[in-house]
Design a protein around this motif. Structure first.
Motif, PDB file in Angstrom:
ATOM      1  N   VAL A 241       0.857  -1.188   0.000  1.00  0.00           N
ATOM      2  CA  VAL A 241       0.000   0.000   0.000  1.00  0.00           C
ATOM      3  C   VAL A 241       0.892   1.235   0.000  1.00  0.00           C
ATOM      4  O   VAL A 241       1.871   1.296   0.757  1.00  0.00           O
ATOM      5  CB  VAL A 241      -0.931   0.008   1.229  1.00  0.00           C
ATOM      6  CG1 VAL A 241      -1.764   1.284   1.268  1.00  0.00           C
ATOM      7  CG2 VAL A 241      -1.836  -1.225   1.217  1.00  0.00           C
ATOM      8  N   GLU A 242       0.564   2.209  -0.841  1.00  0.00           N
ATOM      9  CA  GLU A 242       1.396   3.408  -0.931  1.00  0.00           C
ATOM     10  C   GLU A 242       1.516   4.066   0.452  1.00  0.00           C
ATOM     11  O   GLU A 242       0.545   4.221   1.183  1.00  0.00           O
ATOM     12  CB  GLU A 242       0.846   4.401  -1.957  1.00  0.00           C
ATOM     13  CG  GLU A 242      -0.552   4.902  -1.703  1.00  0.00           C
ATOM     14  CD  GLU A 242      -0.942   5.984  -2.706  1.00  0.00           C
ATOM     15  OE1 GLU A 242      -0.079   6.471  -3.463  1.00  0.00           O
ATOM     16  OE2 GLU A 242      -2.133   6.343  -2.727  1.00  0.00           O
ATOM     17  N   GLY A 243       2.745   4.397   0.805  1.00  0.00           N
ATOM     18  CA  GLY A 243       3.016   5.045   2.080  1.00  0.00           C
ATOM     19  C   GLY A 243       3.012   4.126   3.278  1.00  0.00           C
ATOM     20  O   GLY A 243       3.030   4.589   4.424  1.00  0.00           O
ATOM     21  N   MET A 244       2.994   2.807   3.061  1.00  0.00           N
ATOM     22  CA  MET A 244       2.891   1.856   4.169  1.00  0.00           C
ATOM     23  C   MET A 244       3.847   0.694   3.944  1.00  0.00           C
ATOM     24  O   MET A 244       4.082   0.284   2.812  1.00  0.00           O
ATOM     25  CB  MET A 244       1.451   1.336   4.266  1.00  0.00           C
ATOM     26  CG  MET A 244       1.210   0.293   5.352  1.00  0.00           C
ATOM     27  SD  MET A 244      -0.484  -0.393   5.279  1.00  0.00           S
ATOM     28  CE  MET A 244      -1.426   1.050   5.803  1.00  0.00           C
ATOM     29  N   THR A 245       4.398   0.183   5.016  1.00  0.00           N
ATOM     30  CA  THR A 245       5.128  -1.086   4.944  1.00  0.00           C
ATOM     31  C   THR A 245       4.319  -2.134   5.687  1.00  0.00           C
ATOM     32  O   THR A 245       3.576  -1.814   6.613  1.00  0.00           O
ATOM     33  CB  THR A 245       6.523  -0.981   5.584  1.00  0.00           C
ATOM     34  OG1 THR A 245       6.378  -0.575   6.951  1.00  0.00           O
ATOM     35  CG2 THR A 245       7.382   0.053   4.846  1.00  0.00           C
TER      36      THR A 245
END
Length: 504
Positions: free
Chosen positions: A124-128
């Motif tokens: 997910v964009e901006g997430m690890t």
């Protein structure tokens, strides 16, 4: 009979019957999740319109989860959101899906158990660690007493956050994935058995710092064939509920991306031993993983196909494989076929909504000049300008489902309004095409699924460019832990990690 022997030797049906006779209370179980495989090397986002969301009765009746109707306890559907693999999931799409899932889960409380059919390679964009975020959020809703079982794709990535939120898990054992329903059953059997018998199992994880593409680790070839082939016998050991081995997902530049051994059961010493042994076997075999079919550049495999007397020769355009996370819009194969003046070819397909719409506007029988390809990710590739005859248009009222068949200098090309694979013979025949009548069939795929593999005579794989290209050591590598083959002289010894839930 001792209790541990009863657990091991009695079938699930017998356990259910025994519990029913004893008058045990019905357990409340919910199921659902999110499934997508995301390449961090793609430039497109996976948005809400890319997901198919099965809610309520639609999920309850979904054929892949028929096993949920075979137990004495009702499995209540939440929803299952699934999408063709692609680029990172848009953050607002993920947040909306997660919020709805948790809301529906709260409405079903209180719960005794939850079954999460996941994939394991979502980014997910901006997430690890997106699955860690999802699964830990589920745990926060259902509480500590509720048991959670998960199933994963063979190419899923695990993390401490995932492991610490689960009580048990199982993963696919075949690539191509022909054991989905069997895996769902193992994960559900464990959950129901533990609920019926009041067990809280131990979950042991052994991460393995090796990353292989699926095309080098198909379970139809060695060493994967022998590594995964031993798992059923391990499952039969006393105190063992499930043994899984995961390849991981190589096209995710994340710290959690590794292979892994995962074992669930009731005898910790046995579980640690199995996880350690499997991890060591996998590590020792790391240099044995090879492609199961002949490979080469696009030009090389096309030339090889032309030289063969057999047909149809199936060429895999592996770098743009949409089922591996490729964009699916590259026209490299088409450009090379035209440059080499190859005829008697069908290429399925290229995702290009503008080209597809132009075909529908022109109509069957018309000749048009259009650009094909590079509309989803124009940064990564270039289109092919062609003069084409429109020969077939799929009959559909839904714009995303539109597909057109065009002919360009002896090459038959399928263009589609959305990204999609061509994995079944029916994917061709519904468009008026019989793939077995062509000399060469080009599909955007890595290893072939059974239906297409059955007609391949033979299969050749193009090591083509794209978001899932096979040149693994050259992939951008900023966030991973030290992993083979990125670090070829890596030294390592297996170590196991126990779920925090197990220590309870």
């Amino acid at each position: 009979m001792k209790r541990r022997d009863f657990i091991k030797q009695t079938s699930m049906a017998a356990v259910a019957a025994s519990v029913a006779r004893a008058g045990a209370a019905t357990k409340r179980i919910a199921f659902g999740g999110i499934q997508i495989e995301c390449s961090t090397y793609g430039n497109i986002l996976s948005r809400m319109e890319d997901f198919t969301v099965r809610r309520g009765q639609e999920l309850a009746n979904y054929r892949l989860f028929g096993v949920t109707k075979t137990y004495p306890h009702p499995f209540e559907p939440v929803f299952l959101a699934s999408a063709v693999p692609g680029g990172p999931v848009e953050r607002k799409t993920y947040d909306a899906l997660k919020s709805e899932f948790l809301g529906r889960l709260r409405d079903l409380m209180p719960l005794d158990g939850v079954y999460l059919p996941m994939h394991g390679a979502m980014y997910v964009e901006g997430m690890t660690d997106a699955e860690g975020d999802w699964i830990s959020a589920v745990r926060a809703v259902v509480g500590d007493r509720c048991l959670i079982s998960a199933s994963y794709d063979l190419h899923g990535n695990l993390s401490r956050r995932v492991i610490d939120s689960l009580d048990m898990m199982s993963a696919f054992r075949t690539a191509p994935h022909i054991d989905r329903e069997e895996t769902h059953k193992r994960a559900c059997d464990m959950l129901v058995r533990c609920l019926d018998l009041g067990l809280r199992p131990t979950l042991v994880w052994a991460p393995i710092p090796v990353l292989m593409p699926g095309e080098r680790s198909s379970t139809e070839y060695e060493p994967a064939k022998r590594l995964w082939g031993q798992l059923p016998a391990m499952n039969a050991r006393d105190g063992v509920m499930d043994v899984s081995l995961l390849v991981g997902y190589v096209w995710a530049d994340e710290a959690r991306a590794t292979a892994a051994a995962v074992v669930t059961g009731t005898k910790p010493a046995t579980l640690h031993g199995l996880a350690t042994d499997l991890a060591r076997q996998y590590w020792d075999a790391r240099s044995e993983f090879q492609f199961g079919v002949p490979t080469g550049t696009m030009a090389e495999v096309i030339a090889k196909a032309q030289s063969l007397s057999t047909r149809p020769v199936v060429l895999s355009d592996s770098g743009d494989n949409p089922t591996g996370g490729g964009t699916g819009d590259r026209a490299d194969a088409l450009a090379e076929l035209l440059r080499m003046k190859v005829r008697d070819v069908v290429l399925a397909g290229i995702a290009d909504r503008p080209a597809t719409e132009a075909c529908y506007q022109a109509g069957v029988g018309k000749v048009i000049t259009i650009n094909v390809g590079a509309t989803l990710d124009p940064q990564a590739s270039t289109p092919a300008e062609v003069t084409a005859k429109v020969v077939f248009l799929a009959n559909t009222d839904r714009l995303p489902e539109r597909q057109a068949v065009i002919e360009v200098d002896g090459v038959t090309v399928v263009v589609t309004a959305r990204r999609r694979p061509f994995h079944e013979i029916s994917d061709f025949t519904t468009l008026g095409l019989d793939p077995t009548t062509f000399k060469i069939v080009v599909v955007k795929a890595g290893y072939l699924v059974p239906a297409i593999a059955a007609i391949a005579n033979p299969n050749l794989m193009a090591l083509s460019d794209g978001a899932v290209n096979q040149d693994i050591p050259r992939l951008a590598n900023r966030h991973r832990v030290a992993t083979y083959p990125f670090v070829r002289d890596l030294r390592w010894s297996p170590a196991t990690i126990v779920s925090a839930r197990s220590r309870g």
